[in-house]
Design an enzyme around this catalytic site. Sequence first.
Site, PDB file in Angstrom:
ATOM      1  N   LYS A  39       0.822  -1.202   0.000  1.00 28.56           N
ATOM      2  CA  LYS A  39       0.000   0.000   0.000  1.00 28.56           C
ATOM      3  C   LYS A  39       0.864   1.263   0.000  1.00 28.56           C
ATOM      4  CE  LYS A  39      -3.338  -2.195   3.096  1.00 28.56           C
ATOM      5  NZ  LYS A  39      -3.864  -2.132   4.476  1.00 28.56           N
ATOM      6  N   GLY A  40       2.117   1.120   0.387  1.00 31.01           N
ATOM      7  CA  GLY A  40       2.960   2.293   0.655  1.00 31.01           C
ATOM      8  C   GLY A  40       3.216   3.191  -0.532  1.00 31.01           C
ATOM      9  N   ASP A  96       7.684   2.347  -2.351  1.00 26.61           N
ATOM     10  CA  ASP A  96       7.909   3.397  -1.353  1.00 26.61           C
ATOM     11  C   ASP A  96       9.344   3.357  -0.844  1.00 26.61           C
ATOM     12  OD1 ASP A  96       7.550   0.937  -0.119  1.00 26.61           O
ATOM     13  OD2 ASP A  96       6.045   1.617   1.318  1.00 26.61           O
ATOM     14  N   ASP A  99      14.404  -1.794   1.546  1.00 27.43           N
ATOM     15  CA  ASP A  99      15.072  -2.001   2.834  1.00 27.43           C
ATOM     16  C   ASP A  99      16.093  -3.130   2.646  1.00 27.43           C
ATOM     17  OD1 ASP A  99      15.669  -2.189   5.528  1.00 27.43           O
ATOM     18  OD2 ASP A  99      13.718  -2.909   6.150  1.00 27.43           O
ATOM     19  N   LYS A 127      17.250   2.379   1.824  1.00 29.49           N
ATOM     20  CA  LYS A 127      18.084   2.166   3.016  1.00 29.49           C
ATOM     21  C   LYS A 127      19.299   1.356   2.589  1.00 29.49           C
ATOM     22  CE  LYS A 127      14.472   1.815   6.548  1.00 29.49           C
ATOM     23  NZ  LYS A 127      13.866   0.857   7.493  1.00 29.49           N
ATOM     24  N   PHE A 148      13.756   3.149  11.178  1.00 28.11           N
ATOM     25  CA  PHE A 148      12.370   2.904  10.792  1.00 28.11           C
ATOM     26  C   PHE A 148      11.671   4.242  10.552  1.00 28.11           C
ATOM     27  CE2 PHE A 148       7.941   1.657  11.123  1.00 28.11           C
ATOM     28  CZ  PHE A 148       7.946   0.525  10.324  1.00 28.11           C
ATOM     29  N   VAL A 149      11.159   4.427   9.343  1.00 28.01           N
ATOM     30  CA  VAL A 149      10.533   5.701   8.989  1.00 28.01           C
ATOM     31  C   VAL A 149       9.054   5.518   8.661  1.00 28.01           C
ATOM     32  CG1 VAL A 149      12.646   6.829   8.183  1.00 28.01           C
ATOM     33  CG2 VAL A 149      11.303   5.448   6.578  1.00 28.01           C
ATOM     34  N   ASP A 155       4.022   3.152   6.734  1.00 25.67           N
ATOM     35  CA  ASP A 155       3.215   2.972   7.937  1.00 25.67           C
ATOM     36  C   ASP A 155       3.972   2.283   9.059  1.00 25.67           C
ATOM     37  OD1 ASP A 155       3.242   0.361   6.575  1.00 25.67           O
ATOM     38  OD2 ASP A 155       1.845  -0.228   8.145  1.00 25.67           O
TER      39      ASP A 155
HETATM   40  P1  IMP Z   1      12.383  -5.237   2.131  1.00 26.88           P
HETATM   41  O1  IMP Z   1      11.797  -6.463   1.485  1.00 26.88           O
HETATM   42  O2  IMP Z   1      13.161  -5.572   3.365  1.00 26.88           O
HETATM   43  O3  IMP Z   1      13.204  -4.405   1.169  1.00 26.88           O
HETATM   44  O4  IMP Z   1      11.205  -4.387   2.697  1.00 26.88           O
HETATM   45  C1  IMP Z   1      10.300  -3.820   1.876  1.00 26.88           C
HETATM   46  C2  IMP Z   1       9.040  -3.380   2.564  1.00 26.88           C
HETATM   47  O5  IMP Z   1       9.148  -3.293   3.992  1.00 26.88           O
HETATM   48  C3  IMP Z   1       8.724  -1.984   2.096  1.00 26.88           C
HETATM   49  O6  IMP Z   1       8.039  -2.009   0.869  1.00 26.88           O
HETATM   50  C4  IMP Z   1       7.901  -1.460   3.251  1.00 26.88           C
HETATM   51  O7  IMP Z   1       6.562  -1.830   3.088  1.00 26.88           O
HETATM   52  C5  IMP Z   1       8.492  -2.143   4.463  1.00 26.88           C
HETATM   53  N1  IMP Z   1       9.479  -1.270   5.142  1.00 26.88           N
HETATM   54  C6  IMP Z   1      10.814  -1.342   5.100  1.00 26.88           C
HETATM   55  N2  IMP Z   1      11.398  -0.389   5.836  1.00 26.88           N
HETATM   56  C7  IMP Z   1      10.378   0.348   6.338  1.00 26.88           C
HETATM   57  C8  IMP Z   1      10.333   1.529   7.194  1.00 26.88           C
HETATM   58  O8  IMP Z   1      11.346   2.102   7.616  1.00 26.88           O
HETATM   59  N3  IMP Z   1       9.083   1.997   7.485  1.00 26.88           N
HETATM   60  C9  IMP Z   1       7.947   1.415   7.038  1.00 26.88           C
HETATM   61  N4  IMP Z   1       7.949   0.326   6.239  1.00 26.88           N
HETATM   62  C10 IMP Z   1       9.153  -0.208   5.899  1.00 26.88           C
HETATM   63 MG    MG Z   2       6.355  -1.383   0.116  1.00 27.97          MG
END
Ligand code: IMP
Ligand code: MG
Length: 171
Positions: A39-40, A96, A99, A127, A148-149, A155
């Site tokens: 949703k982000g 969005d 990470d 990140k 964490f943002v 969200d």
């Molecule tokens: P990844 O698979 O670890 O890259 O994480 C991706 C998803 O985790 C993003 O699309 C976000 O929905 C969520 N996410 C990662 N870091 C944050 C944060 O700092 N705040 C909120 N959601 C996050």
């Molecule tokens: Mg996302």
Amino acid sequence: MLLKPLLTADQIAQRIAELGAQITADYQGQELILLGVLKGCHPYLSDLARSIDLPMQIDYVQVASYHGQQISSGAVRFKRDHEIPIEGKHVLLVEDIVDTGLTLGYLRELLETRQPASLAVTALLNKVEARTHDVPVEYIGFDIPNRFVVGYGLDDEERYRNLPYVAVLGD
Ligand code: IMP
Ligand code: MG
């Protein structure tokens, strides 16, 4: 919870205008499919789409990787697929935040099997230090620290998505 502003609404708007101009130039003469990752993605996609001067279609996918936690669970689950066929099309995936890169790695691999003419990714936030999966991100809004943002679509347990800026969430 304490909200520590990291990026102002003005900074975000300015950077999106730059990215929109760059994407418009890079895809000149072509039609795009913007594929938002729910949703982000919603405020970012909405602002970015309006700053790109190209014919486009818009669709969405939804995956779950966090399950309401502030650290990645390490598993990706598909929740909603796109409706518009992407074979032979220029696809720009709109995230969005990247990470660990787990979600994006999964999505890139899956979407490539559907044989788009091209596949590129834009993420508003990146990140860098949190990356465990090496995955390309062609258009990055901002590199941010490993905190964490929330806000501007991001969200914490479905809250803060409506903040017009990005903030570090602390206690
Ligand atoms: P990844 O698979 O670890 O890259 O994480 C991706 C998803 O985790 C993003 O699309 C976000 O929905 C969520 N996410 C990662 N870091 C944050 C944060 O700092 N705040 C909120 N959601 C996050
Ligand atoms: Mg996302």
